[in-house]
Design a protein around this motif. Structure first.
Motif, PDB file in Angstrom:
ATOM      1  N   SER A 146      35.006  17.594  42.314  1.00 49.42           N
ATOM      2  CA  SER A 146      35.627  17.529  41.000  1.00 49.42           C
ATOM      3  C   SER A 146      37.090  17.952  40.962  1.00 49.42           C
ATOM      4  CB  SER A 146      34.850  18.401  40.012  1.00 49.42           C
ATOM      5  OG  SER A 146      33.524  17.951  39.910  1.00 49.42           O
ATOM      6  N   LYS A 147      37.417  19.047  41.638  1.00 45.14           N
ATOM      7  CA  LYS A 147      38.764  19.593  41.505  1.00 45.14           C
ATOM      8  C   LYS A 147      39.036  20.513  42.690  1.00 45.14           C
ATOM      9  CE  LYS A 147      41.821  21.287  37.924  1.00 45.14           C
ATOM     10  NZ  LYS A 147      42.067  22.394  37.019  1.00 45.14           N
ATOM     11  N   ILE A 148      40.291  20.781  42.950  1.00 45.32           N
ATOM     12  CA  ILE A 148      40.619  21.568  44.138  1.00 45.32           C
ATOM     13  C   ILE A 148      39.994  22.971  44.070  1.00 45.32           C
ATOM     14  CG2 ILE A 148      42.837  22.534  43.350  1.00 45.32           C
ATOM     15  CD1 ILE A 148      42.533  20.914  46.736  1.00 45.32           C
ATOM     16  N   GLU A 149      39.958  23.567  42.875  1.00 38.65           N
ATOM     17  CA  GLU A 149      39.326  24.893  42.762  1.00 38.65           C
ATOM     18  C   GLU A 149      37.836  24.825  43.053  1.00 38.65           C
ATOM     19  OE1 GLU A 149      41.725  23.501  40.701  1.00 38.65           O
ATOM     20  OE2 GLU A 149      41.467  24.641  38.864  1.00 38.65           O
ATOM     21  N   GLY A 150      37.272  23.627  42.955  1.00 37.89           N
ATOM     22  CA  GLY A 150      35.853  23.465  43.229  1.00 37.89           C
ATOM     23  C   GLY A 150      35.528  23.610  44.706  1.00 37.89           C
ATOM     24  N   VAL A 151      36.533  23.426  45.544  1.00 38.26           N
ATOM     25  CA  VAL A 151      36.286  23.519  46.987  1.00 38.26           C
ATOM     26  C   VAL A 151      35.966  24.964  47.385  1.00 38.26           C
ATOM     27  CG1 VAL A 151      37.241  23.088  49.270  1.00 38.26           C
ATOM     28  CG2 VAL A 151      37.658  21.460  47.429  1.00 38.26           C
ATOM     29  N   PRO A 152      36.818  25.956  47.018  1.00 40.30           N
ATOM     30  CA  PRO A 152      36.407  27.335  47.307  1.00 40.30           C
ATOM     31  C   PRO A 152      35.139  27.732  46.572  1.00 40.30           C
ATOM     32  CG  PRO A 152      38.407  27.298  45.961  1.00 40.30           C
ATOM     33  CD  PRO A 152      38.176  25.906  46.450  1.00 40.30           C
ATOM     34  N   LEU A 153      34.983  27.236  45.340  1.00 42.83           N
ATOM     35  CA  LEU A 153      33.759  27.563  44.609  1.00 42.83           C
ATOM     36  C   LEU A 153      32.532  27.089  45.386  1.00 42.83           C
ATOM     37  CD1 LEU A 153      32.185  28.529  42.107  1.00 42.83           C
ATOM     38  CD2 LEU A 153      32.557  26.274  41.101  1.00 42.83           C
ATOM     39  N   ALA A 154      32.625  25.887  45.938  1.00 43.47           N
ATOM     40  CA  ALA A 154      31.512  25.361  46.732  1.00 43.47           C
ATOM     41  C   ALA A 154      31.193  26.322  47.876  1.00 43.47           C
ATOM     42  CB  ALA A 154      31.869  23.982  47.280  1.00 43.47           C
ATOM     43  N   GLY A 155      32.232  26.808  48.526  1.00 38.63           N
ATOM     44  CA  GLY A 155      32.025  27.755  49.625  1.00 38.63           C
ATOM     45  C   GLY A 155      31.351  29.031  49.139  1.00 38.63           C
ATOM     46  N   PHE A 156      31.786  29.541  47.993  1.00 31.99           N
ATOM     47  CA  PHE A 156      31.198  30.783  47.471  1.00 31.99           C
ATOM     48  C   PHE A 156      29.730  30.580  47.104  1.00 31.99           C
ATOM     49  CE2 PHE A 156      35.757  31.596  45.882  1.00 31.99           C
ATOM     50  CZ  PHE A 156      36.122  32.135  47.101  1.00 31.99           C
ATOM     51  N   LEU A 157      29.423  29.444  46.485  1.00 29.89           N
ATOM     52  CA  LEU A 157      28.031  29.178  46.103  1.00 29.89           C
ATOM     53  C   LEU A 157      27.137  29.137  47.342  1.00 29.89           C
ATOM     54  CD1 LEU A 157      28.581  26.406  43.370  1.00 29.89           C
ATOM     55  CD2 LEU A 157      27.696  28.709  42.983  1.00 29.89           C
ATOM     56  N   VAL A 158      27.618  28.453  48.363  1.00 23.31           N
ATOM     57  CA  VAL A 158      26.827  28.329  49.594  1.00 23.31           C
ATOM     58  C   VAL A 158      26.670  29.700  50.255  1.00 23.31           C
ATOM     59  CG1 VAL A 158      26.867  27.386  51.939  1.00 23.31           C
ATOM     60  CG2 VAL A 158      27.376  25.904  50.002  1.00 23.31           C
ATOM     61  N   LEU A 159      27.774  30.427  50.347  1.00 18.02           N
ATOM     62  CA  LEU A 159      27.715  31.726  51.030  1.00 18.02           C
ATOM     63  C   LEU A 159      26.794  32.707  50.307  1.00 18.02           C
ATOM     64  CD1 LEU A 159      31.427  32.290  52.151  1.00 18.02           C
ATOM     65  CD2 LEU A 159      29.423  31.896  53.591  1.00 18.02           C
ATOM     66  N   VAL A 160      26.893  32.742  48.982  1.00 18.57           N
ATOM     67  CA  VAL A 160      26.060  33.686  48.221  1.00 18.57           C
ATOM     68  C   VAL A 160      24.585  33.345  48.391  1.00 18.57           C
ATOM     69  CG1 VAL A 160      25.433  34.395  45.865  1.00 18.57           C
ATOM     70  CG2 VAL A 160      27.835  34.365  46.569  1.00 18.57           C
ATOM     71  N   GLN A 161      24.255  32.055  48.329  1.00 18.39           N
ATOM     72  CA  GLN A 161      22.841  31.691  48.480  1.00 18.39           C
ATOM     73  C   GLN A 161      22.356  31.966  49.909  1.00 18.39           C
ATOM     74  OE1 GLN A 161      20.801  31.155  46.197  1.00 18.39           O
ATOM     75  NE2 GLN A 161      19.106  29.851  46.857  1.00 18.39           N
TER      76      GLN A 161
END
Lengths: 440, 142
Positions: free
Chosen positions: A265-280
């Motif tokens: 969706s957006k460039i900020e979504g790229v780090p967010l994707a990483g955070f979601l994966v890492l937290v899970q």
């Protein structure tokens, strides 16, 4: 405002949501929001594939594959688990939320509340991709197109272009309707999350109405129609049910899909994707003391399928912008602090932007700790960018923070409502379903 | 007490929603007389972008679609010039609109659109007036 212009986004959204639900259901997810995001991510992968193959988009190429997935899914895939996460009975809070959704969307259709970024960035790209029948990399690669962030992920302009292809022309109202669709998805996600958390009827109804009011107000007052920040907000909210319950197989997939959607969706979504994966992954490790390959696959494959082709295309066409990052300069704090204070006073937020400070106390509430970690990491990343991006720092903060906060405040408000409720009143979703069945 | 906190927040949110709705509707009703000089704050359906749109509609009649054109603004500061250029790009999606004069060396641009009284000082170009304060500069033919 043409009927075709309005029917195109609605029809495409419904088709992708229904087809996506078949796929997400097969992965064990009962979440309708996750199903819709699965469909949108699959759409993004489809148009990416067409671009890689050099095939120009056409209505048939955009509609037949999801329709085929739907038909084959109906025939061969198991039915998704009962949609108990989105009960059909509407309460007073749902009614208020629908009111907020309706007034926001009707106003958005006039384009009066269109974000300037729709004119300067997203809308231009969408219109251009529509005319080019694909992502126009030659256009993006022109040196003066640094102004439209040529390296950003393209799901939003892809949806704009597909909508225009289906409607036969680029209709601004039709593009604005996508924001209404994402707002509806956001509310559905809030509803699923509060239910997953076992919130009682009052907290569920008040929670969804609160989020809807805050979001609709800032969406109108801060001109957010047509903005991609809605998509990031939807991604965070879509991850809430999985974050609010102990980690499980369905949750891995839901987190993976939310991460993929954010990354598309957006460039900020790229780090967010990483955070979601890492937290899970961390939650999985903590709960199971090991990671099985299935978990990693469900969690990592969707964002990798989105992120790797994106990065490959960006590098291949030389689109990466130098202005994205630079050296960390602590001295910028003198500019960032006052500018953040100004941004926190953005009138259209009516104070709800202050929710960005809630993740800290929420870290001490076990039920919402995972949510607090994800949004804290995302906010810290936003701050990090302010300290590093080689641009006018004060202008950057003032022109972006109210929007960046929009990406996480809905999820924070949900977590705050969950944390506010006394634990003894909470029911698990299964108990609520039983209550519904018994007419309580 | 917890319900009260949530109830007050909800009430506050509802008031915020109604306030923003009221402001937005009032603005929408005044859109035809909405005057905003700075292009970063222009909105669709208001007089300023409509004026630019009328100019660019003439451009699209004389310049073939698909070309690269440059846009020159007479804006008093860099920000105004930048955002007028972005509006021009939005209004001319069938063209690749570059900012004048900040073009990469060697970039061929047959047509420059001069808006708002912008001057294009290039002896190799001839001026064609389309509308008041809306001109194009074409490369002279030998």
């Amino acid at each position: 405002l043409s009927p075709a212009g309005l029917l195109a986004p609605l029809g495409l959204a419904v088709l992708l949501a229904v087809a996506g639900r078949r796929l997400s259901g097969a992965a064990g997810s009962a979440s309708r929001v996750s199903g819709a995001l699965t469909g949108l991510v699959a759409f993004h992968l489809l148009v990416t594939l067409l671009d890689v193959l050099g095939v120009r988009w056409s209505p048939a190429l955009l509609l037949v594959p999801p329709a085929l997935v739907l038909v084959l899914g109906l025939r061969f895939l198991p039915r998704p688990a009962a949609g108990a996460r989105l009960p059909s009975r509407l309460g007073w809070g749902d009614g208020l939320a629908l009111f907020a959704l309706a007034v926001f969307t009707l106003l958005a259709l006039t384009a009066w509340t269109a974000t300037p970024d729709f004119i300067f960035h997203w809308g231009v790209k969408g219109h251009r991709f529509f005319l080019a029948r694909g992502v126009d990399y030659a256009y993006l690669a022109q040196p003066w197109h640094w102004a439209i962030h040529p390296d950003y992920p393209n799901l939003m302009p892809e949806l704009f272009a597909a909508t225009a292809l289906l409607a036969g022309r680029f209709d601004v109202a039709g593009m604005m309707l996508w924001t209404g669709i994402f707002f509806a998805l956001l509310l559905a996600g809030v509803r699923e999350a509060l239910r997953e958390a076992g919130s009682g009827p009052f907290y569920r109804q008040a929670g969804i109405a609160l989020v809807a009011f805050a979001v609709a107000a800032v969406g109108m007052g801060h001109l957010m129609a047509g903005a991609t920040d809605w998509m990031i907000a939807v991604a965070v909210v879509a991850a809430l049910p999985a974050l609010l319950r102990p980690p499980d197989r369905a949750g891995d997939f839901e987190m993976g899909v939310a991460a993929a959607f954010a990354a598309a969706s957006k460039i900020e979504g790229v780090p967010l994707a990483g955070f979601l994966v890492l937290v899970q992954l961390a939650r999985r490790l903590r709960a199971d003391r090991r990671l099985d390959p299935g978990t990693v696959l469900r969690l990592v494959l969707p964002p990798a399928a989105v992120g790797l082709p994106w990065m490959a295309r960006v590098l291949h066409h030389g689109l990466l912008q130098k202005a994205n990052s630079g050296a960390f300069e602590i001295s910028r704090a003198a500019e960032i602090g006052p500018a953040l204070l100004e941004a926190l006073a953005t009138p259209a937020w009516h104070g709800f932007i202050l929710a960005v400070f809630l993740p800290l106390p929420l870290l001490f509430r076990p039920q919402v700790r995972a949510v607090a970690v994800v949004v804290s990491l995302q906010l810290l990343f936003d701050l990090y960018v302010y300290f590093t991006a080689p641009v006018d720092t004060r202008f950057y903060v003032l022109s972006s923070f109210a929007r960046l906060a929009f990406q996480v405040v809905p999820a924070i408000l949900v977590a705050a409502v969950v944390a506010l409720e006394p634990p003894r009143q909470k029911q698990r979703p299964a108990e609520q379903s039983a209550g519904l069945l018994q007419g309580r | 007490m917890r319900r009260l906190i949530l109830g007050i927040a909800l009430l506050w949110g509802g008031l915020g929603l109604l306030t923003e709705l009221s402001r937005a509707l009032a603005g929408y009703d005044r859109r035809e007389s909405w005057l905003e000089e700075r292009p970063e704050y222009w909105r669709l359906g208001t007089p300023e972008p409509a004026r630019l749109e009328r100019c660019l509609a003439r451009v699209s009649k004389v310049v073939p679609a698909g070309s690269t054109i440059a846009f020159a603004s007479a804006g008093p500061d860099q920000s105004t010039r930048f955002f007028e250029w972005r509006w021009a790009a939005w209004l001319l999606p069938a063209y690749d609109v570059a900012p004048w004069p900040d073009l990469p060396p060697g970039q061929p641009v047959p047509t420059v659109v001069a808006w708002g009284g912008a001057q294009v000082r290039d002896p190799q170009r001839e001026r064609v007036r389309l509308l008041p304060k809306c001109e194009i500069y074409r490369v002279r033919r030998p």
